[in-house]
Write a protein that holds these residues in place. Sequence first.
Motif, PDB file in Angstrom:
ATOM      1  N   SER A 159     -44.611 -37.135   2.037  1.00  0.00           N
ATOM      2  CA  SER A 159     -44.163 -38.487   2.383  1.00  0.00           C
ATOM      3  C   SER A 159     -45.344 -39.444   2.393  1.00  0.00           C
ATOM      4  O   SER A 159     -45.246 -40.588   1.913  1.00  0.00           O
ATOM      5  CB  SER A 159     -43.496 -38.497   3.758  1.00  0.00           C
ATOM      6  OG  SER A 159     -42.334 -37.702   3.791  1.00  0.00           O
ATOM      7  N   ALA A 160     -46.458 -38.986   2.926  1.00  0.00           N
ATOM      8  CA  ALA A 160     -47.649 -39.829   2.966  1.00  0.00           C
ATOM      9  C   ALA A 160     -48.126 -40.183   1.567  1.00  0.00           C
ATOM     10  O   ALA A 160     -48.553 -41.320   1.317  1.00  0.00           O
ATOM     11  CB  ALA A 160     -48.758 -39.120   3.741  1.00  0.00           C
ATOM     12  N   LEU A 162     -46.332 -40.595  -1.047  1.00  0.00           N
ATOM     13  CA  LEU A 162     -45.457 -41.655  -1.561  1.00  0.00           C
ATOM     14  C   LEU A 162     -45.919 -43.018  -1.061  1.00  0.00           C
ATOM     15  O   LEU A 162     -45.909 -44.005  -1.802  1.00  0.00           O
ATOM     16  CB  LEU A 162     -44.016 -41.395  -1.140  1.00  0.00           C
ATOM     17  CG  LEU A 162     -43.324 -40.188  -1.778  1.00  0.00           C
ATOM     18  CD1 LEU A 162     -41.959 -39.956  -1.138  1.00  0.00           C
ATOM     19  CD2 LEU A 162     -43.179 -40.377  -3.271  1.00  0.00           C
ATOM     20  N   SER A 163     -46.330 -43.096   0.194  1.00  0.00           N
ATOM     21  CA  SER A 163     -46.816 -44.349   0.764  1.00  0.00           C
ATOM     22  C   SER A 163     -48.126 -44.779   0.114  1.00  0.00           C
ATOM     23  O   SER A 163     -48.306 -45.952  -0.238  1.00  0.00           O
ATOM     24  CB  SER A 163     -47.020 -44.200   2.274  1.00  0.00           C
ATOM     25  OG  SER A 163     -45.806 -43.961   2.929  1.00  0.00           O
ATOM     26  N   VAL A 164     -49.046 -43.834  -0.043  1.00  0.00           N
ATOM     27  CA  VAL A 164     -50.337 -44.160  -0.653  1.00  0.00           C
ATOM     28  C   VAL A 164     -50.140 -44.620  -2.092  1.00  0.00           C
ATOM     29  O   VAL A 164     -50.738 -45.598  -2.546  1.00  0.00           O
ATOM     30  CB  VAL A 164     -51.296 -42.955  -0.594  1.00  0.00           C
ATOM     31  CG1 VAL A 164     -52.586 -43.266  -1.337  1.00  0.00           C
ATOM     32  CG2 VAL A 164     -51.598 -42.576   0.854  1.00  0.00           C
ATOM     33  N   SER A 165     -49.290 -43.935  -2.826  1.00  0.00           N
ATOM     34  CA  SER A 165     -49.039 -44.277  -4.222  1.00  0.00           C
ATOM     35  C   SER A 165     -48.481 -45.688  -4.359  1.00  0.00           C
ATOM     36  O   SER A 165     -48.967 -46.505  -5.153  1.00  0.00           O
ATOM     37  CB  SER A 165     -48.067 -43.261  -4.840  1.00  0.00           C
ATOM     38  OG  SER A 165     -47.747 -43.604  -6.169  1.00  0.00           O
ATOM     39  N   ARG A 166     -47.447 -45.986  -3.587  1.00  0.00           N
ATOM     40  CA  ARG A 166     -46.836 -47.318  -3.650  1.00  0.00           C
ATOM     41  C   ARG A 166     -47.829 -48.394  -3.216  1.00  0.00           C
ATOM     42  O   ARG A 166     -47.936 -49.454  -3.843  1.00  0.00           O
ATOM     43  CB  ARG A 166     -45.590 -47.353  -2.757  1.00  0.00           C
ATOM     44  CG  ARG A 166     -44.880 -48.697  -2.693  1.00  0.00           C
ATOM     45  CD  ARG A 166     -44.218 -49.068  -4.006  1.00  0.00           C
ATOM     46  NE  ARG A 166     -43.542 -50.364  -3.917  1.00  0.00           N
ATOM     47  CZ  ARG A 166     -42.881 -50.927  -4.904  1.00  0.00           C
ATOM     48  NH1 ARG A 166     -42.778 -50.310  -6.071  1.00  0.00           N
ATOM     49  NH2 ARG A 166     -42.302 -52.104  -4.743  1.00  0.00           N
ATOM     50  N   GLY A 167     -48.574 -48.103  -2.157  1.00  0.00           N
ATOM     51  CA  GLY A 167     -49.536 -49.080  -1.667  1.00  0.00           C
ATOM     52  C   GLY A 167     -50.658 -49.346  -2.652  1.00  0.00           C
ATOM     53  O   GLY A 167     -51.057 -50.500  -2.866  1.00  0.00           O
TER      54      GLY A 167
END
Length: 264
Positions: A159-160, A162-167
Amino acid sequence: MQIDLSGLHAIITGSTAGIGFAIARGLANAGADVVITGRTQARVDEAIAALKKDTPNATIEGVAADLGTAEGCQTLIEQQPSADILINNVGIFGPQDFFEVDDATWQHFFDVNIMSAVRLSRHYAQGMRERDRGRIQFLASESGINIPSEMVHYGMTKSALLSVSRGLAKVLSGSQVTVNAILPGPTRSEGVLNMLREMAENEGVSQQEMEARFVRENRPTSIIQRLATPEEVASMSVYAASSQASATTGAALRVEGGIVDTLT
């Protein structure tokens, strides 16, 4: 569609076997110069030899380093200071009861699965932005959306990512650098097959039966009703690394056989 990555330099972390190796082979077949990474020189050398056998005309290098540490990431950066394509694939997993996962295990999963990708992306993305071209990928998982009760600590790391990638895609907004996450489902990688082999031996059933049972019991929403192959995941990664994917960024690209039961 003809994907041509000739002249591009690709680093694939955790690529001595499984999905990482399949991605390295796919990129090499498309013409990219490839860097294999693994924790030991012996594993790296074996992977390079196997890859050269499959793609004899490819340029293939290797770096042995423990990317779960800051020192290991720095070793890779010093030996390979720039890249056109970065595939953050290195990762660990393993089922464990939530109440038995101690702090050290949580920290280890965080360091290997998340911080390796953060450290390497932080470095290589700067050069990509300066050159105004590049591809960064994070190998997440459907487990980052459907958190498995038997691997909460693993699901958290995905999940983390996914956040790093989008950010990071937003950080690089307006450039020709794309950032995407790849979401495999259960895949016939070395680690998964070893886990299922052990489960089959404990249950006294065949490997094939255990694979089918695992999907049926643990991923009942699967539409393909089987494990994916590393090559199927690699195909998505190779596409996302290509010029044809220039408008695909900030995305979570699912290769999980339809397990995630949502429209988006």
